[in-house]
Design a protein around this motif. Structure first.
Motif, PDB file in Angstrom:
ATOM      1  N   PHE A   1      43.762  -5.283  -9.888  1.00  0.00           N
ATOM      2  CA  PHE A   1      43.555  -5.670  -8.500  1.00  0.00           C
ATOM      3  C   PHE A   1      42.052  -5.773  -8.244  1.00  0.00           C
ATOM      4  N   LEU A   2      41.612  -6.905  -7.727  1.00  0.00           N
ATOM      5  CA  LEU A   2      40.191  -7.146  -7.502  1.00  0.00           C
ATOM      6  C   LEU A   2      39.809  -6.722  -6.084  1.00  0.00           C
ATOM      7  N   GLU A   3      38.863  -5.819  -5.977  1.00  0.00           N
ATOM      8  CA  GLU A   3      38.420  -5.282  -4.682  1.00  0.00           C
ATOM      9  C   GLU A   3      37.217  -6.061  -4.167  1.00  0.00           C
ATOM     10  N   GLY A   4      37.282  -6.448  -2.881  1.00  0.00           N
ATOM     11  CA  GLY A   4      36.136  -7.103  -2.270  1.00  0.00           C
ATOM     12  C   GLY A   4      36.556  -8.236  -1.357  1.00  0.00           C
ATOM     13  N   PRO A   5      35.602  -8.809  -0.613  1.00  0.00           N
ATOM     14  CA  PRO A   5      35.913  -9.948   0.252  1.00  0.00           C
ATOM     15  C   PRO A   5      36.423 -11.129  -0.570  1.00  0.00           C
ATOM     16  N   GLU A   6      37.371 -11.874   0.005  1.00  0.00           N
ATOM     17  CA  GLU A   6      37.967 -13.013  -0.709  1.00  0.00           C
ATOM     18  C   GLU A   6      37.567 -14.318  -0.037  1.00  0.00           C
ATOM     19  N   LEU A   7      37.258 -15.318  -0.854  1.00  0.00           N
ATOM     20  CA  LEU A   7      36.921 -16.651  -0.375  1.00  0.00           C
ATOM     21  C   LEU A   7      37.945 -17.658  -0.884  1.00  0.00           C
ATOM     22  N   ALA A   8      38.215 -18.681  -0.063  1.00  0.00           N
ATOM     23  CA  ALA A   8      38.986 -19.843  -0.491  1.00  0.00           C
ATOM     24  C   ALA A   8      38.014 -21.009  -0.567  1.00  0.00           C
ATOM     25  N   VAL A   9      37.771 -21.516  -1.785  1.00  0.00           N
ATOM     26  CA  VAL A   9      36.722 -22.505  -2.045  1.00  0.00           C
ATOM     27  C   VAL A   9      37.361 -23.872  -2.279  1.00  0.00           C
ATOM     28  N   GLN A  10      36.912 -24.872  -1.516  1.00  0.00           N
ATOM     29  CA  GLN A  10      37.422 -26.236  -1.667  1.00  0.00           C
ATOM     30  C   GLN A  10      36.397 -27.060  -2.437  1.00  0.00           C
ATOM     31  N   THR A  11      36.868 -27.738  -3.489  1.00  0.00           N
ATOM     32  CA  THR A  11      35.968 -28.454  -4.395  1.00  0.00           C
ATOM     33  C   THR A  11      36.497 -29.855  -4.658  1.00  0.00           C
TER      34      THR A  11
ATOM     35  N   SER B   1      36.015 -32.899  -7.553  1.00  0.00           N
ATOM     36  CA  SER B   1      35.441 -33.262  -8.854  1.00  0.00           C
ATOM     37  C   SER B   1      35.476 -34.778  -9.025  1.00  0.00           C
ATOM     38  N   ARG B   2      34.435 -35.273  -9.684  1.00  0.00           N
ATOM     39  CA  ARG B   2      34.344 -36.714  -9.936  1.00  0.00           C
ATOM     40  C   ARG B   2      33.637 -36.918 -11.267  1.00  0.00           C
ATOM     41  N   GLN B   3      34.388 -37.447 -12.235  1.00  0.00           N
ATOM     42  CA  GLN B   3      33.864 -37.685 -13.585  1.00  0.00           C
ATOM     43  C   GLN B   3      33.206 -36.425 -14.158  1.00  0.00           C
ATOM     44  N   GLY B   4      33.873 -35.290 -13.947  1.00  0.00           N
ATOM     45  CA  GLY B   4      33.420 -34.039 -14.526  1.00  0.00           C
ATOM     46  C   GLY B   4      32.338 -33.317 -13.752  1.00  0.00           C
ATOM     47  N   ARG B   5      31.917 -33.850 -12.625  1.00  0.00           N
ATOM     48  CA  ARG B   5      30.927 -33.174 -11.789  1.00  0.00           C
ATOM     49  C   ARG B   5      31.647 -32.590 -10.579  1.00  0.00           C
ATOM     50  N   HIS B   6      31.407 -31.330 -10.311  1.00  0.00           N
ATOM     51  CA  HIS B   6      32.173 -30.600  -9.308  1.00  0.00           C
ATOM     52  C   HIS B   6      31.296 -30.289  -8.089  1.00  0.00           C
ATOM     53  N   ARG B   7      31.726 -30.765  -6.959  1.00  0.00           N
ATOM     54  CA  ARG B   7      30.986 -30.544  -5.717  1.00  0.00           C
ATOM     55  C   ARG B   7      31.764 -29.577  -4.839  1.00  0.00           C
ATOM     56  N   VAL B   8      31.154 -28.455  -4.486  1.00  0.00           N
ATOM     57  CA  VAL B   8      31.784 -27.498  -3.583  1.00  0.00           C
ATOM     58  C   VAL B   8      31.632 -28.021  -2.157  1.00  0.00           C
ATOM     59  N   LEU B   9      32.778 -28.289  -1.517  1.00  0.00           N
ATOM     60  CA  LEU B   9      32.773 -28.843  -0.158  1.00  0.00           C
ATOM     61  C   LEU B   9      32.616 -27.770   0.905  1.00  0.00           C
ATOM     62  N   GLY B  10      33.004 -26.543   0.585  1.00  0.00           N
ATOM     63  CA  GLY B  10      32.885 -25.454   1.543  1.00  0.00           C
ATOM     64  C   GLY B  10      33.852 -24.340   1.213  1.00  0.00           C
ATOM     65  N   TRP B  11      33.717 -23.240   1.935  1.00  0.00           N
ATOM     66  CA  TRP B  11      34.628 -22.118   1.711  1.00  0.00           C
ATOM     67  C   TRP B  11      34.918 -21.421   3.029  1.00  0.00           C
ATOM     68  N   THR B  12      36.040 -20.724   3.023  1.00  0.00           N
ATOM     69  CA  THR B  12      36.445 -19.908   4.161  1.00  0.00           C
ATOM     70  C   THR B  12      36.661 -18.484   3.675  1.00  0.00           C
ATOM     71  N   ARG B  13      36.535 -17.531   4.576  1.00  0.00           N
ATOM     72  CA  ARG B  13      36.823 -16.140   4.228  1.00  0.00           C
ATOM     73  C   ARG B  13      38.305 -15.874   4.485  1.00  0.00           C
ATOM     74  N   THR B  14      38.973 -15.362   3.477  1.00  0.00           N
ATOM     75  CA  THR B  14      40.388 -15.024   3.598  1.00  0.00           C
ATOM     76  C   THR B  14      40.516 -13.609   4.156  1.00  0.00           C
ATOM     77  N   LEU B  15      41.242 -13.470   5.234  1.00  0.00           N
ATOM     78  CA  LEU B  15      41.452 -12.162   5.848  1.00  0.00           C
ATOM     79  C   LEU B  15      42.695 -11.529   5.228  1.00  0.00           C
ATOM     80  N   PRO B  16      42.578 -10.312   4.700  1.00  0.00           N
ATOM     81  CA  PRO B  16      43.736  -9.705   4.037  1.00  0.00           C
ATOM     82  C   PRO B  16      44.850  -9.381   5.017  1.00  0.00           C
ATOM     83  N   ALA B  17      46.075  -9.491   4.539  1.00  0.00           N
ATOM     84  CA  ALA B  17      47.225  -9.104   5.353  1.00  0.00           C
ATOM     85  C   ALA B  17      47.249  -7.594   5.508  1.00  0.00           C
TER      86      ALA B  17
END
Length: 417
Positions: free
Chosen positions: A195-205, A207-223
């Motif tokens: 189990f991984l302890e710490g804040p969680e992010l959901a990262v939206q990416t 990819s185009r011809q093998g190059r990966h652009r991070v579009l943004g992230w949100t913080r996931t609130l634990p249940a």
């Protein structure tokens, strides 16, 4: 400079072939400037309302039929089409169809690699060999207590090929592990990992011809932590918040982890959704998916960052101009899930829905179950009963609106039996 595929005139626009799309995906194709073909066993009326120009009545799960139906489109022969699947099941079907038709896109093998949680964990661990994430494969449910003891508590049990959080359990001790075993078939294919302890992010990416652009992230609130007792397949998130400010070193470490995992899996084109935990020893992968996040998560990113994830994915795949990023109209945005207890439901909640939608900053209140449904069991994984999207000029203002809206929805009139 205009990119290939941007010739003006509706007849010259490239075609986005959408497999079983949600209305939001059809609307995004329209925003991207593409013509749309919806492929589904029974294309829905909402797709028509959102601007779908053609419907193909075919079961996209039947690969030969799908390829045969799409191959008849004239734009496919001219290389001016591409098949898109923005869900857990449709992503693989789209990749296989693009390969068979000679259209660009990430290979089906890369999509499969991202869906295989055991293989993905092993690959991700090569990115931080000094402090890898402990895990083990489990082929028989009876071995769960032994393997969880080896990994250590708390630990996570999940199906190797599961989707949308289904079948995921967190166990905190040996008694919990023994109680978890009957939840799975005796002969099974599971992953047991720390189990991984710490804040969680959901990262939206993207990819185009093998190059990966991070579009943004949100913080996931634990249940909320479930009550003591036998383990249950409980939801893992209470919602999401954005934007999320990270220090430059942490932000770069998150980007490096996501890009490294996508490279190792061979993911070259298209969107992806990656769950990351910011542990004390650095960012660590939970899972990566070969499709965007849930519709409500992409809506949240659009509110908070002005980034249209679906339109970006469609324009990149079709060679259309990249959408212009619109400055966000809000300082803070948030998403909260709402679930009804078994034996109740949204029936009789019309007044609560109206009141929630009228609150300051509330952008959307969405029921995910029929308005006359009676909930038979608690939700599991990512399959939730309802959600609220809201914005606010300050974090406290946002929190007040979200808390009030969820309180209203949590107390509807009991459903009639």
């Amino acid at each position: 400079m205009r990119q290939q595929g941007t010739t003006t005139g509706p007849r010259h626009r490239p075609v986005a072939v959408l497999l079983g799309p949600r209305p939001a995906e059809v609307a995004a194709a329209r925003r991207a400037g593409a013509r749309t073909v919806v492929v589904a066993p029974d294309p829905s009326v909402p797709s028509d309302r959102e601007g779908a120009e053609r419907r193909v009545r075919t079961d996209w799960r039947d690969h030969p039929r799908l390829v045969g139906a799409v191959a008849r489109l004239a734009e496919v022969g001219r290389g001016r089409a591409r098949v898109f699947g923005f869900g857990p099941a449709t992503a693989l079907a789209a990749a296989r169809a693009n390969e068979a038709l000679g259209l660009p896109g990430t290979p089906a093998s890369a999509v499969t690699a991202l869906m295989d949680k055991a293989s993905l964990r092993a690959r991700a661990n090569t990115l931080h060999p000094a402090r890898p994430v402990s895990f083990a494969r489990c082929g028989r449910a009876a071995l769960i207590p032994f393997l969880t003891t080896l990994i250590g508590y708390p630990c996570v049990i999940k199906p190797r090929a599961g989707t949308q959080g289904e079948g995921v359990l967190v166990v905190h001790d040996e008694a919990g592990a023994r109680a978890a075993a009957p939840y799975y078939p005796e002969v099974t294919d599971l992953l047991v990992e720390e189990f991984l302890e710490g804040p969680e992010l959901a990262v939206q990416t993207l990819s185009r011809q093998g190059r990966h652009r991070v579009l943004g992230w949100t913080r996931t609130l634990p249940a909320p932590t479930p009550d003591p007792g036998p383990p249950a397949h409980a939801p893992t998130a209470a919602g999401h918040d954005a934007p999320v400010a990270l220090d430059p070193a942490t932000a770069e470490a998150v980007r490096a982890l996501v890009r490294g995992v996508l490279d190792l899996a061979g993911h070259r084109d298209g969107p992806s959704h990656t769950e990351v935990v910011l542990t004390a020893r650095g960012p660590r992968l939970i899972e990566t998916h070969p499709h965007p996040g849930a519709e409500e998560v992409t809506q949240l990113l659009r509110l908070a960052h002005g980034t249209d994830v679906l339109a970006h994915a469609l324009t990149a795949g079709l060679g259309l101009p990249t959408p212009v990023r619109k400055p966000p109209a809000t300082a803070h945005a948030g998403l909260r899930y709402v679930d009804f207890p078994p034996g109740s439901g949204p029936a009789g909640a019309a007044d609560a829905l109206a009141a929630a939608r009228a609150l300051p900053g509330v952008v959307r209140v969405q029921l995910q179950v029929p308005p006359d449904a009676t909930v038979r069991r608690a939700p599991t994984g990512a399959l939730r009963h309802a959600y609220v999207l809201a914005t606010g000029p300050t974090r406290p203002a946002l929190t007040r609106s979200l808390d009030r809206a969820t309180t209203l929805l949590h107390t509807p009139a009991p459903a009639q039996h």
